[in-house]
Design an enzyme around this catalytic site. Structure first.
Site, PDB file in Angstrom:
ATOM      1  N   HIS A 129       6.505  23.288  10.917  1.00 28.56           N
ATOM      2  CA  HIS A 129       6.841  22.258  10.277  1.00 28.56           C
ATOM      3  C   HIS A 129       7.890  22.037   9.389  1.00 28.56           C
ATOM      4  O   HIS A 129       8.203  23.051   8.519  1.00 28.56           O
ATOM      5  CB  HIS A 129       5.400  21.499   9.578  1.00 28.56           C
ATOM      6  CG  HIS A 129       5.069  22.115   8.113  1.00 28.56           C
ATOM      7  ND1 HIS A 129       5.503  21.806   7.008  1.00 28.56           N
ATOM      8  CD2 HIS A 129       4.257  23.194   8.137  1.00 28.56           C
ATOM      9  CE1 HIS A 129       5.150  22.632   6.268  1.00 28.56           C
ATOM     10  NE2 HIS A 129       3.989  23.356   6.690  1.00 28.56           N
ATOM     11  N   ASP A 141       6.940  27.201   2.286  1.00 28.06           N
ATOM     12  CA  ASP A 141       6.146  26.181   3.005  1.00 28.06           C
ATOM     13  C   ASP A 141       6.738  24.872   3.304  1.00 28.06           C
ATOM     14  O   ASP A 141       6.830  23.849   2.524  1.00 28.06           O
ATOM     15  CB  ASP A 141       4.976  25.983   2.222  1.00 28.06           C
ATOM     16  CG  ASP A 141       3.887  25.096   3.094  1.00 28.06           C
ATOM     17  OD1 ASP A 141       3.000  24.563   2.388  1.00 28.06           O
ATOM     18  OD2 ASP A 141       4.077  24.892   4.204  1.00 28.06           O
ATOM     19  N   GLU A 175       3.469  17.212   8.416  1.00 22.87           N
ATOM     20  CA  GLU A 175       2.122  18.369   8.518  1.00 22.87           C
ATOM     21  C   GLU A 175       1.581  18.353   7.383  1.00 22.87           C
ATOM     22  O   GLU A 175       0.233  18.334   7.467  1.00 22.87           O
ATOM     23  CB  GLU A 175       2.932  19.824   8.870  1.00 22.87           C
ATOM     24  CG  GLU A 175       1.937  21.054   8.995  1.00 22.87           C
ATOM     25  CD  GLU A 175       1.370  21.481   7.778  1.00 22.87           C
ATOM     26  OE1 GLU A 175       1.734  21.307   6.747  1.00 22.87           O
ATOM     27  OE2 GLU A 175       0.050  22.098   7.838  1.00 22.87           O
ATOM     28  N   GLU A 176       2.033  18.064   6.272  1.00 18.58           N
ATOM     29  CA  GLU A 176       1.212  18.115   4.996  1.00 18.58           C
ATOM     30  C   GLU A 176       0.420  16.741   4.906  1.00 18.58           C
ATOM     31  O   GLU A 176      -0.669  16.931   3.889  1.00 18.58           O
ATOM     32  CB  GLU A 176       2.397  18.041   3.975  1.00 18.58           C
ATOM     33  CG  GLU A 176       3.401  19.333   3.797  1.00 18.58           C
ATOM     34  CD  GLU A 176       2.637  20.825   3.508  1.00 18.58           C
ATOM     35  OE1 GLU A 176       1.215  20.486   3.310  1.00 18.58           O
ATOM     36  OE2 GLU A 176       3.300  21.479   3.390  1.00 18.58           O
ATOM     37  N   HIS A 291       2.662  24.801  -2.551  1.00 17.76           N
ATOM     38  CA  HIS A 291       2.646  23.458  -2.949  1.00 17.76           C
ATOM     39  C   HIS A 291       3.040  23.114  -4.315  1.00 17.76           C
ATOM     40  O   HIS A 291       2.513  22.024  -4.889  1.00 17.76           O
ATOM     41  CB  HIS A 291       1.058  22.996  -2.654  1.00 17.76           C
ATOM     42  CG  HIS A 291       0.801  22.650  -1.075  1.00 17.76           C
ATOM     43  ND1 HIS A 291      -0.107  21.957  -0.462  1.00 17.76           N
ATOM     44  CD2 HIS A 291       1.586  22.869  -0.157  1.00 17.76           C
ATOM     45  CE1 HIS A 291      -0.118  22.189   0.730  1.00 17.76           C
ATOM     46  NE2 HIS A 291       0.875  22.804   0.961  1.00 17.76           N
TER      47      HIS A 291
HETATM   48  N1  DTR Z   1       0.887  26.208   5.424  1.00 12.22           N
HETATM   49  C1  DTR Z   1      -0.111  25.395   4.790  1.00 12.22           C
HETATM   50  C2  DTR Z   1      -1.342  25.498   6.133  1.00 12.22           C
HETATM   51  C3  DTR Z   1      -1.816  26.757   6.205  1.00 12.22           C
HETATM   52  C4  DTR Z   1      -1.702  27.516   7.363  1.00 12.22           C
HETATM   53  N2  DTR Z   1      -2.463  28.530   7.150  1.00 12.22           N
HETATM   54  C5  DTR Z   1      -2.952  28.589   5.966  1.00 12.22           C
HETATM   55  C6  DTR Z   1      -3.940  29.567   5.353  1.00 12.22           C
HETATM   56  C7  DTR Z   1      -4.467  29.175   3.913  1.00 12.22           C
HETATM   57  C8  DTR Z   1      -3.926  28.032   3.526  1.00 12.22           C
HETATM   58  C9  DTR Z   1      -3.235  27.043   4.036  1.00 12.22           C
HETATM   59  C10 DTR Z   1      -2.704  27.505   5.196  1.00 12.22           C
HETATM   60  C11 DTR Z   1       0.594  23.953   4.452  1.00 12.22           C
HETATM   61  O1  DTR Z   1       1.236  23.567   5.253  1.00 12.22           O
HETATM   62  O2  DTR Z   1      -0.103  23.454   3.847  1.00 12.22           O
HETATM   63 ZN    ZN Z   2       1.878  23.095   2.817  1.00 12.93          ZN
HETATM   64 ZN    ZN Z   3       3.141  24.635   5.799  1.00 12.91          ZN
END
Ligand code: DTR
Ligand code: ZN
Ligand code: ZN
Length: 321
Positions: A129, A141, A175-176, A291
């Protein structure tokens, strides 16, 4: 719905998911851009330069800084991020398609990049993403995954790699907001086209500053491919169990596509046992800036980014041969 057509791009408009009509903008592949083919049997994955990956991250950081500090769905920063990635891929000979969708009243975009050649009935996909949260630039992220698969795609072009399978890379929007872009893509596939996808590899947070080395435990063949790579490095891995359903592999898995991927950790706490095998700091989050506004270029561990980038190339080469 307005769209711009650039170069030899052709626009195909198709109503698909319940979310909204999806607009496809596709450039024309520049045949001359593909260099001499390399026989897939002899091809070994190239090293993915972590310096090149970090250069992409620096660009994404600059984009966020110039656009209110983030690259979130619906923002100018997100669209500028997509334009940056698309320009690199167009110049490298990929056939790119921009999928447009609407979510939460704002326009979102997926970028799909097809590498010409390979068996159209056996497609290997790799995706990440591209959007951040609105709180910050989202460099780990998920600039990290987006930059690593971009550099892997560019390595495919530089190598003139011609695998047996067809290679497709994807950068997802929103994605978020709940895997909106990837869900829109999967929902828009006919069952015939969905069944052509032999595997989907997801990379979401692969450069965490206090990194862990987690391998998705969904499809066993894909999982073993990644595990074998890290075994070769002498790096132990753990199955990724926290992220089930929390990233863009979920819509593919729900549609019956074999999935796998890599993860370096989010806001969960690294244990003493994990610190003893991976280094870093126990009792602290894998990514304390998850985040947050501090998810900037300084929020990256270069070793994790390097290792995971090379693992991506290894898996793409091995699973597409
Ligand atoms: N990358 C995060 C979603 C995510 C994927 N694996 C985990 C494990 C633990 C917490 C979050 C995540 C996102 O896009 O917010
Ligand atoms: Zn995220
Ligand atoms: Zn993510």
């Amino acid at each position: 719905m307005k769209f711009s057509v650039s170069g030899r791009a052709a626009a195909v408009c198709a109503a698909t998911s319940a979310l909204s009509a999806v607009m496809l903008l596709t450039n024309g592949a520049t045949a001359g851009a593909v260099t001499a083919p390399t026989p897939s049997a002899a091809a070994a994955a190239p090293d993915i330069s972590v310096a090149n990956v970090k250069a992409h991250l620096a660009q994404l950081q600059s984009i966020a800084t110039a656009n209110g500090g983030n690259r979130a769905h619906g923002s100018a920063g997100y669209k500028a991020s997509l334009d940056y990635v698309k320009a690199k891929l167009d110049a490298a000979g990929f056939t790119t398609t921009v999928q447009q969708f609407t979510s939460s009243g704002r326009t979102g975009y997926n970028l799909i990049a097809d590498w010409p050649g390979g068996d159209a009935n056996r497609v290997l996909m790799a995706g990440s993403h591209l959007d951040s949260v609105s709180a910050g630039p989202g460099i780990n992220d998920n600039g990290s995954g987006s930059a690593a698969i971009l550099e892997t795609a560019l390595a495919v072009s530089r190598a003139g790699y011609q695998p047996a399978k067809h290679l497709r890379f994807a950068w997802w929007g929103a994605e978020e907001l709940g895997m909106v872009g990837s869900r829109s893509y999967v929902n828009g596939l006919s069952s015939a086209n969905r069944s052509k996808i032999s595997g989907y590899l997801n990379f979401d947070m692969i450069g965490s500053p206090n990194p862990g080395y987690f391998v998705y435990d969904d499809d066993p063949t894909i999982q073993k491919t990644f595990q074998d790579y890290f075994t070769g490095l002498g790096v132990s891995t753990e199955p990724e169990t926290e992220g089930d359903g929390r990233s863009d592999h979920a819509p593919f898995k729900n549609a019956g596509v074999p999935v796998g991927g890599l993860f370096s950790g989010a806001d969960y706490i690294k244990t003493a046992a994990q610190a003893s095998k991976w280094g870093g700091t126990s009792g602290r989050a894998f990514d304390a800036c998850y985040h947050s506004s501090c998810d900037k270029t300084s929020n990256i561990d270069d070793t994790a980014l390097d290792r995971n980038g090379d693992a991506i190339a290894y898996a793409v080469w091995k699973l597409s041969a």
